[in-house]
Design an enzyme around this catalytic site. Sequence first.
Site, short mmCIF file in Angstrom:
data_model
loop_
_atom_site.label_atom_id
_atom_site.label_comp_id
_atom_site.label_asym_id
_atom_site.label_seq_id
_atom_site.Cartn_x
_atom_site.Cartn_y
_atom_site.Cartn_z
N GLY A 333 -24.83 101.45 48.94
CA GLY A 333 -26.28 101.34 48.97
C GLY A 333 -26.76 99.94 49.21
N THR A 336 -22.34 96.63 53.76
CA THR A 336 -21.04 96.99 54.33
C THR A 336 -19.98 96.06 53.76
OG1 THR A 336 -22.12 97.66 56.39
CG2 THR A 336 -19.75 97.28 56.47
N VAL A 337 -18.80 96.61 53.47
CA VAL A 337 -17.71 95.84 52.85
C VAL A 337 -16.58 95.66 53.85
CG1 VAL A 337 -16.08 95.71 50.93
CG2 VAL A 337 -18.33 96.73 50.58
N ASP A 447 -27.04 101.51 38.06
CA ASP A 447 -26.56 102.39 39.12
C ASP A 447 -25.13 102.83 38.83
OD1 ASP A 447 -26.78 103.89 41.42
OD2 ASP A 447 -26.34 102.24 42.78
#
Length: 643
Positions: A333, A336-337, A447
């Site tokens: 969320g 980008t990794v 979260d």
Amino acid sequence: MRNCLQQQAAIVALLAALVSSQQVMLAGQGQPMGLPNCTTICGNVSVPYPFGIEPGCQLEGFNVFCNTRQTPPRLYFKDNDTILIQILELSLDTSTLHFMAPSQQPNNTSDSPGCHLFSKLGQLDWEVGSSALQGVLPGDYRPGSATCPRDLGSTACHSSHSTCRATTGRYKRDSSKTTGYTCTCDMGYQGNPYLSDGCQDIDECSRPDECFGNCMNLPGKYLCQCPWGTYGNPYIPNGCTTPKHPGHIIGLGVGSGAILVSLVLGTKDIARKIKIIRTKKTRHRFFKQNRGQLLQQLVCQRADIAERMIVTLKELEKATNNFDKARELGGGGHGTVYKGILSSLHVVAIKRSKIVIQREIDDFINEVAILSQINHRNIVKLFGCCLETEVPLLVYEFISNGTLYNHLHVETLVSLSWIDRLRIAVETARALAYLHSLVSMPIIHRDVKSPNILLDDNLTVKLSDFGASRYVPIDQTGVDTTVQGTFGYLDPMYYSTGHLTEKSDVYSFGVILIELLTRKKPVSYRSPQGYSLVNHFVTLLSEGNNLVHMLDPQVRKEGGGEVVDVALLAAICVKFISKDRPTMRQVEMTLESIYAAKESASSDMTDESEDNYVQVNDISVGGTNVDSARSQGLIARGWREDN
């Protein structure tokens, strides 16, 4: 003479290819109208950004609704949750929308953020409501790439070939007060000026009736000349004629060609140097901006962190091969990794935002501020951050074994063993209890969900993704915030009130316990009666032994009487009233007791396992039994109903 003319024509063609190849390529790719993966058409109406249909696809206040039940689908403008008017056409060029006769016509003329609409015979003019251009004369233009506002968490009017114009709410009495702005592409460009690369060069040479000679497309303009050996007006049909003495023209053409080649090559070299200087200045500006924001977050805590943890962009580009797509590990969320290897040979995970909005910047800075002060074996370790980009890049320890979500929701019948699931629940509870009660200022994760629980090679928990997390002052029971989280895991009381407390994490953890017991997805699960996963689970638990049909068969097979204890604990955690839920410390103690008993039983396997398996299927947990029959067991394991 003919050969000389042919050579000159070849030189011009080569120059045209060198100068305009990039612009032609971009034009051929089509121009973006909305954010990535966002719907940009409803029926026969285009929906360009800043308007958007799905959540996250629009600028704040530019919500529209596509009714696909109608044929053809129809587009409506929304004010919060109220559908006001049917839109027939949206125009970026004129900042207008045409509409059907509305039941309620908006006429927002304040200078508050959002979408301002001004009624005008059969159409509505719109603007981006903002006070960022206060003091600018109405109608004045400013460059879009440098000084246009970035309010509302947006990059609106951020195209490098656009301008923004101060607007006034033209149908107000006071037409001198700036209330917002609109954006347009620069001359020679077309597309969506509200997107980063939305304005693209127009290839005038591909248009009929623009040039009747030799045409060369240039950025934002074009060059039209009579063919070699002719002269006249190349902008009209048959405007170029052959001279009586072509030899003079040929000599002039040869000299002009040489000058033009030198000019183009020199211009390219200068442009390259200017680009390098601009890149350095931009990185320095972002560094100062983000470092200042980070220091502000860390005030009165540990200000040295901003210096100690800084990683350069050059280092990260080298570590990821310039952020090669092959290095992508996935996206969440908040970005980008990528997998990378630093010069120190540390294998790391590098997180970068997908889009540039102020909320992403705030979340990334927030994550640095929180993780830099945390040291716990079950929380992912932050190595450092890069502040040279508009949104900071975060550098974590690389966790190799995916997420809890990936391990649970596989196609095979067998997933994680029940004993591993219990241990994962205990370690996650430890991490959350540490955040809530063992740090200098309590932290609410906000979260908590299975995709944010990473697992290493030993299936050890590493809680991650603190972009939405919030500090809670010790003298307060909670904070009022804009609601953030993931539906299915989101605390309904927090959702309805906006008041965030530690018990919101307890609710989300209770959902994870249910997920571990059932292997069903909280976000998408719906029972035959239409219940969510939590509601269906609690209903079956209260009805008695019906719950057994919802449990994962592997849990029924491998678990004993402790399965009911975990189910009851989950039900207590997801109670609607937050004060009726236990604290994470109480949950941690309860689970540790359950896990210790299970480990002891597993190390001394007897025929009791078969008895326990029968007990899970036969036990009655209906009605008051949930609150009484097993309550003593839960209290003995550490939970006290003292709320």
